[in-house]
Write an enzyme that holds these catalytic residues in place. Structure first.
Site, PDB file in Angstrom:
ATOM      1  N   HIS A 156       0.835  -1.220   0.000  1.00  0.00           N
ATOM      2  CA  HIS A 156       0.000   0.000   0.000  1.00  0.00           C
ATOM      3  C   HIS A 156       0.865   1.264   0.000  1.00  0.00           C
ATOM      4  CE1 HIS A 156      -3.353  -2.708   1.105  1.00  0.00           C
ATOM      5  NE2 HIS A 156      -2.432  -3.270   1.879  1.00  0.00           N
ATOM      6  N   SER A 277      15.090  22.068 -16.378  1.00  0.00           N
ATOM      7  CA  SER A 277      13.896  22.862 -16.654  1.00  0.00           C
ATOM      8  C   SER A 277      14.313  24.145 -17.351  1.00  0.00           C
ATOM      9  CB  SER A 277      13.187  23.181 -15.336  1.00  0.00           C
ATOM     10  OG  SER A 277      12.463  24.391 -15.436  1.00  0.00           O
ATOM     11  N   LYS A 283      16.266  22.284 -11.304  1.00  0.00           N
ATOM     12  CA  LYS A 283      15.563  21.025 -11.567  1.00  0.00           C
ATOM     13  C   LYS A 283      16.420  19.955 -12.237  1.00  0.00           C
ATOM     14  CE  LYS A 283      11.934  19.968 -10.931  1.00  0.00           C
ATOM     15  NZ  LYS A 283      10.564  20.193 -11.372  1.00  0.00           N
ATOM     16  N   ASN A 285      15.032  16.421 -13.725  1.00  0.00           N
ATOM     17  CA  ASN A 285      13.786  15.654 -13.857  1.00  0.00           C
ATOM     18  C   ASN A 285      14.021  14.264 -14.455  1.00  0.00           C
ATOM     19  OD1 ASN A 285      12.213  17.828 -12.933  1.00  0.00           O
ATOM     20  ND2 ASN A 285      12.174  18.737 -14.992  1.00  0.00           N
ATOM     21  N   GLU A 290       9.712   8.838 -16.958  1.00  0.00           N
ATOM     22  CA  GLU A 290       8.308   9.226 -17.161  1.00  0.00           C
ATOM     23  C   GLU A 290       7.829   8.828 -18.556  1.00  0.00           C
ATOM     24  OE1 GLU A 290       7.458  13.378 -15.374  1.00  0.00           O
ATOM     25  OE2 GLU A 290       9.614  13.256 -15.579  1.00  0.00           O
ATOM     26  N   LYS A 325      -0.274  -3.788 -39.698  1.00  0.00           N
ATOM     27  CA  LYS A 325       1.181  -3.725 -39.533  1.00  0.00           C
ATOM     28  C   LYS A 325       1.670  -2.511 -38.753  1.00  0.00           C
ATOM     29  CE  LYS A 325       1.219  -4.625 -43.920  1.00  0.00           C
ATOM     30  NZ  LYS A 325      -0.010  -5.454 -43.983  1.00  0.00           N
TER      31      LYS A 325
HETATM   32  N1  ARG Z   1      -1.548  -4.006 -49.247  1.00  0.00           N
HETATM   33  C1  ARG Z   1      -2.248  -5.183 -48.825  1.00  0.00           C
HETATM   34  C2  ARG Z   1      -2.084  -5.399 -47.317  1.00  0.00           C
HETATM   35  O1  ARG Z   1      -1.178  -4.893 -46.768  1.00  0.00           O
HETATM   36  C3  ARG Z   1      -1.753  -6.397 -49.535  1.00  0.00           C
HETATM   37  C4  ARG Z   1      -2.771  -7.444 -49.762  1.00  0.00           C
HETATM   38  C5  ARG Z   1      -3.814  -6.929 -50.654  1.00  0.00           C
HETATM   39  N2  ARG Z   1      -4.690  -7.899 -51.175  1.00  0.00           N
HETATM   40  C6  ARG Z   1      -5.794  -7.567 -51.768  1.00  0.00           C
HETATM   41  N3  ARG Z   1      -6.540  -8.491 -52.219  1.00  0.00           N
HETATM   42  N4  ARG Z   1      -6.151  -6.316 -51.890  1.00  0.00           N
HETATM   43  O2  ARG Z   1      -2.871  -6.077 -46.702  1.00  0.00           O
END
Ligand code: ARG
Length: 464
Positions: A156, A277, A283, A285, A290, A325
């Site tokens: 705590h 600062s 300061k 920091n 952080e 991605k």
């Molecule tokens: N640029 C697309 C991706 O990153 C590649 C696959 C695309 N396939 C499609 N049938 N449009 O997912």
């Protein structure tokens, strides 16, 4: 430039939708994996007699020359190419003609993109595992350098019982050890070959999926073509591993921030891991601690974004998957930077053992041991707890510590108290008495240290 599917279309997409639909700015990071995947595919096509050996060689040479140009910074990416797959294939065909136009035989970008992403994320998981090891080494090293330093242990955020600083550091080593295992699990999840699934249903060409699996260093070929092109679990696994590890780092950094405050004064961060600062000249920091603390928000956001993107998504490939991605790359990059920064910060911070000991002397940290003293002499623990509660109350009123009480004060509460009670009030003795496996006594911590370094050695072996 005409799109790869221009045969069926009378008009091109407009400039805005072209840009909106493109993933090139993100997936060009996977150029090398895209080239590796295409080389494996071309070699397999030739081996199966689907394209000629001469065409395959021209494809391999052409792709290697493209790789060289990209690495030299001589490749001009054109936003009219939707993604890295089209950018490279288009350029290959410009360079070698018809042989290049044969590369995509028996393949779709749907299996191609997942192949590239899996290869790429295997690499990212591996370098995260390495950075994880470096941070664990930094923590182990700090623990070793300060093996016997005593600090207050908290529950705590209130003083609870004294612990060794090395024990506290090792707690983080174990969290990071589990993170390593989670990253390894994410690596294993990515380690399966979708190539040969084609668009969704497999292909009429006699592809040898075992061959590309071996060429690309995957563990096995994915047994279901629909699953192969629509699965993104391996990215969720990686981002989950990153999220948990970021949470661990946020806890570590929160403590670093507290410890470097004037109120605690347990540590001094090195100048290279602090900022000043612009207005307050005095300061210093803990900005970087952080910042690491805050990065967990971003990484969890990356994970949640893909979870929501995948929710209710029908099989097999949908363009939604293109959104996979950016977050995964961001999560991996962010965690890796945090690991590097935290390792530097930990290994350069200076301890102030006197301040830690002074704090450990406040707050009646011996109280549990005094109760244990009575219980070991036969008093039921619940009763002993109450007796020591009274003693603490007495100290509170007198504004003193348990060690300042006279033997008579103790005996006024219980005649089980004898001279040897002073042994229970000494911080070193209190720490040393916690000898159970996983406890904070110096010997138990040494045993724990051996286990932690053994696992570190094992994990180094996995990354080698
Ligand atoms: N640029 C697309 C991706 O990153 C590649 C696959 C695309 N396939 C499609 N049938 N449009 O997912």
């Amino acid at each position: 430039m005409a799109a790869l599917w221009s045969g069926r279309f009378e008009e091109g997409v407009d400039e805005f939708t072209q840009r909106f639909g493109a993933s090139l700015p993100v997936d060009k990071a996977m150029y090398s994996e895209d080239i590796d995947g295409s080389i494996a595919h071309a070699r397999m096509l030739a081996k199966q007699g689907i394209i000629s050996a001469g065409d395959a060689q021209a494809i391999v040479d052409g792709l290697e020359s493209i790789r060289k140009d990209i690495e030299a910074g001589d490749f001009i990416f054109d936003i009219n190419d939707e993604d890295i797959h089209m950018a490279i294939e288009g350029e290959l065909t410009r360079r070698i003609g018809d042989a290049g136009a044969r590369l995509h035989t028996g393949r779709s970008r749907n299996d191609q993109v997942s192949t590239d992403t899996r290869l790429y994320m295997k690499g990212r998981a591996r370098s995260l595992m390495q950075a994880n090891i470096s941070l664990r080494e930094a923590l182990v090293d700090q623990a070793n350098r300060n093996m016997d330093v005593i600090m207050p242990g908290y529950t705590h955020l209130q003083h609870a019982q004294p612990v060794l600083f090395s024990h506290h550091m090792l707690a983080y080593v174990w969290m990071l050890t589990r993170d390593f295992d989670r990253l390894k699990a994410a690596y294993i999840a990515a380690d399966a070959n979708p190539l040969g699934a084609a668009a969704l249903a497999g292909t009429t060409y006699p592809l040898d999926r075992e061959f590309t699996t071996e060429q690309l260093g995957f563990d096995h070929a994915i047994p279901n073509s629909l699953d192969a092109v629509s699965d993104r679990d391996y990215l969720l696994d990686l981002m989950y591993a990153c999220s948990v590890s970021c949470i661990h780092l946020s806890r570590l950094c929160e403590e670093i921030i507290l410890w470097s405050s004037a109120e605690f004064g347990f540590i001094t961060l090195s100048d290279s891991y602090s900022t000043g600062s612009s207005i307050m000249p005095q300061k210093k920091n803990p900005d970087f601690a952080e910042l690491i603390r805050s990065k967990s928000g971003r990484v969890i956001g990356d994970l949640v974004a893909l979870l929501v993107t995948l929710k209710s998504l029908p099989l097999a490939y949908n363009k939604d998957l293109q959104e996979d991605k950016q977050g995964a790359m961001d999560a991996a990059d962010t965690l890796e930077d945090c690991y590097v920064c935290a390792a530097g910060m930990i290994s350069t911070m200076q301890l102030n053992p006197d301040a830690m000991l002074a704090e450990a002397s406040k707050g009646y940290l011996a109280a549990t041991d005094v109760a244990d003293y009575l219980a070991k002499k036969g008093m039921p623990f619940r009763r002993a707890h109450e007796v020591v509660g009274h003693l603490v109350l007495l100290c509170d009123k007198r504004q003193c510590g348990l060690e300042d009480l006279a033997l008579e004060d103790f005996q006024a509460e219980s005649d089980l108290f004898e001279e040897d009670i002073v042994g229970c009030l000494d911080l070193e003795a209190i720490v040393d008495a916690r000898r159970t496996f996983g406890g904070t006594s110096p010997n138990a911590v040494k045993d724990q240290m051996s286990l932690a370094t053994e696992k570190l050695d094992q994990d180094r072996g996995i990354c080698a």
